[in-house]
Design a protein around this motif. Structure first.
Motif, PDB file in Angstrom:
ATOM      1  N   ALA B 121       0.762   9.647   2.898  1.00  0.00           N
ATOM      2  CA  ALA B 121      -0.214   8.867   2.132  1.00  0.00           C
ATOM      3  C   ALA B 121       0.378   7.496   1.844  1.00  0.00           C
ATOM      4  O   ALA B 121       1.592   7.293   1.970  1.00  0.00           O
ATOM      5  CB  ALA B 121      -0.543   9.574   0.815  1.00  0.00           C
ATOM      6  N   GLU B 122      -0.485   6.582   1.468  1.00  0.00           N
ATOM      7  CA  GLU B 122      -0.034   5.272   1.028  1.00  0.00           C
ATOM      8  C   GLU B 122      -0.167   5.209  -0.472  1.00  0.00           C
ATOM      9  O   GLU B 122      -1.160   5.694  -1.027  1.00  0.00           O
ATOM     10  CB  GLU B 122      -0.940   4.210   1.643  1.00  0.00           C
ATOM     11  N   SER B 123       0.823   4.628  -1.139  1.00  0.00           N
ATOM     12  CA  SER B 123       0.725   4.508  -2.588  1.00  0.00           C
ATOM     13  C   SER B 123       1.407   3.218  -3.012  1.00  0.00           C
ATOM     14  O   SER B 123       1.856   2.440  -2.172  1.00  0.00           O
ATOM     15  CB  SER B 123       1.420   5.692  -3.266  1.00  0.00           C
ATOM     16  N   ALA B 124       1.511   3.029  -4.324  1.00  0.00           N
ATOM     17  CA  ALA B 124       2.195   1.849  -4.847  1.00  0.00           C
ATOM     18  C   ALA B 124       3.649   1.822  -4.393  1.00  0.00           C
ATOM     19  O   ALA B 124       4.253   0.757  -4.266  1.00  0.00           O
ATOM     20  CB  ALA B 124       2.117   1.839  -6.372  1.00  0.00           C
ATOM     21  N   ASP B 125       4.230   2.998  -4.130  1.00  0.00           N
ATOM     22  CA  ASP B 125       5.609   3.078  -3.658  1.00  0.00           C
ATOM     23  C   ASP B 125       5.730   2.842  -2.155  1.00  0.00           C
ATOM     24  O   ASP B 125       6.819   2.936  -1.602  1.00  0.00           O
ATOM     25  CB  ASP B 125       6.208   4.452  -3.993  1.00  0.00           C
ATOM     26  N   ALA B 143       9.447   8.257  -0.193  1.00  0.00           N
ATOM     27  CA  ALA B 143       8.894   6.971   0.246  1.00  0.00           C
ATOM     28  C   ALA B 143       9.868   6.299   1.199  1.00  0.00           C
ATOM     29  O   ALA B 143      11.090   6.399   1.038  1.00  0.00           O
ATOM     30  CB  ALA B 143       8.668   6.066  -0.963  1.00  0.00           C
TER      31      ALA B 143
END
Lengths: 258, 322
Positions: B121-125, B143
């Motif tokens: 997934a893509e996240s703020a990290d 990450a």
């Protein structure tokens, strides 16, 4: 024939694994043992040297805390000497850094005909280090070996595949990763265990090998969370009173698979 | 970071993309703006199917001519990247070829790898990959901290393959560069182990045997039951290592991941290594002498009993039903 076996010293799999609360890395602070998967590579190396009629087996390992009891097991099986790369700065290293360290250490060990590793460790099981070492050393490699033969400078391997196996050949020097069960590892004899205590083990630090950065800083990855997976609920557990097979049939009927 | 450009290492059998490839393509198009399939071999016959599943471009190395895919495909990938097409993420299947290629490529690009994942997934990290540990009891999210391409591999059945209804993807040549001595290993012959019935990782019913069978000869009970149920026989690592059955039978961390409708574990205690490969089964039946065996913790129906009694009785009853 000079063979180097890459071995990993891991927490005893018989005791439940735990994560360090500060780093979320696997705890490796207790006594470490030789990864069972590496016994096959050590045995394979000893057999190949015996068949070749001359040569020697060396082992190389990396550990942040100077631990060498697992390595002594390989020496007790018959390896002649060991190289340990030990440095607190190595804690948290990723697979690529580990491969860089091991490749640099192997280069310090002189001319080598064959490098052997397990397909993956039993604790971290990243499973990329052997092939990464081969690439770093510019060597051909044959991974997932289930049968290994050397004649002269030619290496012939039956390599595990999805459908069966492939016969693969290359010239030495080369690297192989061996599957579990490829040979039956010997138990160290009492004499072997005693002899292992005085076999030479050379130690290096990461900076001796010129590999930087290492550890968490060099990893290119960081753990952001560890969460509990949704647990599977246990169902009925019944003692077999001679009719348990009927319960299985009813279970399968209810699922409409029979 | 946005995932603008995502690659999937794509594999095929007999001119059909593998299920694992289609699973990765389904996830790739969910998280990436543009999806490219990278084929080690000729892609003419599969470009249609890869396009249908979301690839808008296919790189193909052409025939490997006996070269091992590790050095050859990683070399071709590196050449394309050096040529200016740099993906943010490259997805690999967690199998022999996938592992070899990503390992070699990680050195060529000096990038870390994250293996054995079941999600991304893509996240703020940044880009985060998730892997189950301790037999799937915990999930570790990691990450990537450096710059791409991020190299990440996935266990089979992590995602659901689904057609996107896309058009056939154009095939672009990705020639294998001179590999030097590192690419000198040659495949001399390919051996296929005969198997009948459904494939282990595709069967609706899997019957697996373990050490509790006592001896290699008793594995025939597992095979007979699997045949009667039109399922596939599997095995624990212990009896594969002991040489009772070939490695291709192994269910677990280092073997196949199976998610059948019914999984029957006969004489298997339920080591972490094994549980990882079968815990996703919809229904689990376990037969084991030891009532403390961990396998009972995940079984929907647990029989504390002797497999040497229960299996023959079960086989007889199923036979009598015809």
């Amino acid at each position: 024939m000079i063979i180097v076996v890459c071995v990993k010293q891991i927490p005893d799999p018989a005791t439940p694994g735990a994560l360090d609360s500060a780093t979320n890395a696997l705890k490796r602070d207790g006594k470490l043992i030789l990864d069972e998967s590496d016994g096959y590579g050590v045995e394979m190396a000893l057999q190949l040297v015996t068949t070749a009629g001359s040569g020697e087996v060396m082992v190389v390992s990396m550990a942040p805390n100077g631990e060498m009891s697992g390595m002594r097991t390989a020496l007790a099986m018959g390896a002649a000497k060991g190289v340990l790369v030990s440095d607190p700065a190595l804690a948290g290293s990723d697979a690529l850094t580990t491969a860089k360290i091991l490749a640099a250490a192997i280069q310090k060990m002189g001319a080598v005909d064959l490098i052997i590793a397990a397909t993956e460790s039993s604790d971290g099981y990243t499973g990329t280090v052997p092939e990464q070492i081969a690439e770093l050393l510019g060597m051909p490699s044959i991974t997932f070996a289930k049968k290994v033969e050397v004649s002269g400078t030619t290496l012939k391997v039956n390599r595990q595949s999805e459908a069966g196996y492939d016969e693969v050949e290359c010239q030495l020097p080369a690297l192989i990763s061996v599957t579990a069960g490829v040979v039956e590892p010997r138990y160290p004899s009492f004499k072997g265990i005693m002899a292992a205590k005085s076999k030479p083990v050379e130690t290096f630090t990461a900076s001796d090998l010129g590999v930087t950065p290492t550890g968490w800083a060099g990893a290119g990855q960081k753990i952001v969370s560890v969460t509990q997976a949704e647990a599977r609920q246990a169902g009925d557990v019944v003692e077999d009173d001679g009719t348990a097979f009927e319960k299985i049939v009813v279970f399968l009927e209810n699922l409409k698979v029979i | 970071m946005t995932i603008n450009n995502i690659w999937v290492f794509a594999q095929a059998n007999s001119d059909v993309p593998t299920t694992g490839t289609l699973e990765l393509l389904a996830k790739a198009r969910a998280i990436g703006a543009s999806v490219t399939a990278f084929v080690g071999g000729d892609a003419t016959a599969i470009a249609g199917a890869l396009g249908e599943h979301g690839a808008t471009k296919v790189y193909a190395t052409g025939d490997l001519a006996g070269k091992l895919s590790g050095p050859a495909v990683s070399g071709a990938m590196k050449a394309i990247i050096d040529g200016g097409d740099t993906p943010n993420v490259i997805m690999f299947p967690q199998n022999y070829e996938g592992r070899d290629i990503m390992s070699r490529l990680s050195v060529k690009l000096d990038r870390t790898v994250l293996t054995n994942n079941t999600d991304i997934a893509e996240s703020a990290d940044g880009v985060i990959a998730t892997t189950p540990i301790f037999g799937g009891n915990s999930l570790v999210a990691t990450a990537f901290t450096g710059s791409g391409p991020h190299l990440v591999s996935f266990r089979p059945k992590s995602f659901v393959a689904e057609s996107a209804g896309g058009a056939a993807a154009p095939v672009v040549a990705a020639p294998i560069p001179d590999l030097g001595i590192a690419g000198s290993a040659k495949v001399l012959a390919v051996h296929v182990e005969a198997s009948s019935g459904p494939k282990l990782d595709e069967a609706a019913i899997v019957v697996s045997g373990g050490r509790g069978l006592g001896e290699a000869g008793k594995y025939s009970l597992v095979e007979e039951l699997a045949t009667l149920l039109k399922g596939a026989p599997g095995a624990s690592r212990a009896i594969v290592d002991a040489g009772w059955v070939p490695y291709s039978y192994q269910v677990g961390q280092t073997g196949k991941v199976v998610k059948p409708t019914v999984y029957i574990a006969a004489g298997i205690s339920g080591a972490t290594q094994h549980m990882v490969g079968m815990k996703g089964s919809k229904n689990i039946i376990a037969i084991n002498k030891d009532k403390e065996a961990p396998i009972f913790g995940v079984a929907d129906l647990g029989i504390v009993g002797d497999v040497h009694k229960v299996l023959p009785q079960l086989i007889e009853l199923l036979k009598s039903r015809g």
